[in-house]
Design a protein around this motif. Sequence first.
Motif, PDB file in Angstrom:
ATOM      1  N   GLN A   6       0.309  -0.849  -0.323  1.00 34.32           N
ATOM      2  CA  GLN A   6      -0.162   0.146  -0.050  1.00 34.32           C
ATOM      3  C   GLN A   6       0.701   1.196   0.045  1.00 34.32           C
ATOM      4  N   ARG A  22      -3.594   3.901  -2.544  1.00 35.09           N
ATOM      5  CA  ARG A  22      -2.921   2.479  -3.933  1.00 35.09           C
ATOM      6  C   ARG A  22      -2.774   1.684  -3.325  1.00 35.09           C
ATOM      7  N   CYS A  23      -2.766   0.362  -3.771  1.00 41.31           N
ATOM      8  CA  CYS A  23      -2.838  -0.637  -3.465  1.00 41.31           C
ATOM      9  C   CYS A  23      -2.856  -1.698  -4.374  1.00 41.31           C
ATOM     10  N   ARG A  69      -9.371  -0.561 -10.114  1.00 41.67           N
ATOM     11  CA  ARG A  69      -8.738  -1.460 -11.008  1.00 41.67           C
ATOM     12  C   ARG A  69      -7.640  -0.961 -12.877  1.00 41.67           C
ATOM     13  N   ASN A  74      -3.204  -2.691 -10.030  1.00 43.55           N
ATOM     14  CA  ASN A  74      -3.362  -1.697  -9.294  1.00 43.55           C
ATOM     15  C   ASN A  74      -4.758  -1.937  -8.119  1.00 43.55           C
ATOM     16  N   THR A  76      -6.870   0.703  -6.917  1.00 45.06           N
ATOM     17  CA  THR A  76      -7.232   2.079  -5.900  1.00 45.06           C
ATOM     18  C   THR A  76      -8.537   2.183  -5.257  1.00 45.06           C
ATOM     19  N   LYS A  78     -11.066   5.916  -4.117  1.00 40.60           N
ATOM     20  CA  LYS A  78     -11.148   7.357  -3.783  1.00 40.60           C
ATOM     21  C   LYS A  78     -11.732   7.665  -3.596  1.00 40.60           C
TER      22      LYS A  78
END
Lengths: 114, 115
Positions: A6, A22-23, A69, A74, A76, A78
């Motif tokens: 992350q 983000r991940c 995605r 990634n 994410t 938001k």
Amino acid sequence: EPEVTQTPSHQVTQMGQEVILRCVPISNHLYFYWYRQILGQKVEFLVSFYNNEISEKSEIFDDQFSVERPDGSNFTLKIRSTKLEDSAMYFCASTPDRKGHGYTFGSGTRLTVV
Amino acid sequence: AQTVTQSQPEMSVQEAETVTLSCTYDTSESDYYLFWYKQPPSRQMILVIRQEAYKQQNATENRFSVNFQKAAKSFSLKISDSQLGDAAMYFCAYRRGGSQGNLIFGKGTKLSVKP
């Protein structure tokens, strides 16, 4: 051992601003999740994501939240217009299947809204 | 709705001793999974142990073991030979089987280890 990554580890933002957390899930995992932990409280489920769409979401996950995605790696989260009460630790997690095998959390992003 | 209850906000144990953390849950499902997670001051969530409800045998991971009582809906964690590094928040969690798999957490137990 594979990890969920992350970024950033800590983010400070002004109230009303948009943030993207983000991940990068483990590469062969198929199910992705976001959880939130307000300081001193328990971890709460936000949303799960499978096959490029939301599969389940909690009451917390209202219209100000969205997930995406954008590419093959990634995942994410938001938050469109942050509020003071969005200050929390946000954890991403992933699993390879529905059975709870290998349910792995990232190290979290600490979001501070000022 | 499923709920997870950890009735001990704080526990303390002497180094090298054994401690048991309690967890009860409420569900009408027969297929589910239970977990214990450790959260050190870094706030990372680390899986300690996992139990499948259909398995009668209690899960064990080195010094960590569980006492799973399905009828009583109880899932306690036993830590043997406690070490200073075991000091952390411990969260019990439930996951419904056959679902998208979100975890439902208890409020946690803060474990202190005394040297």
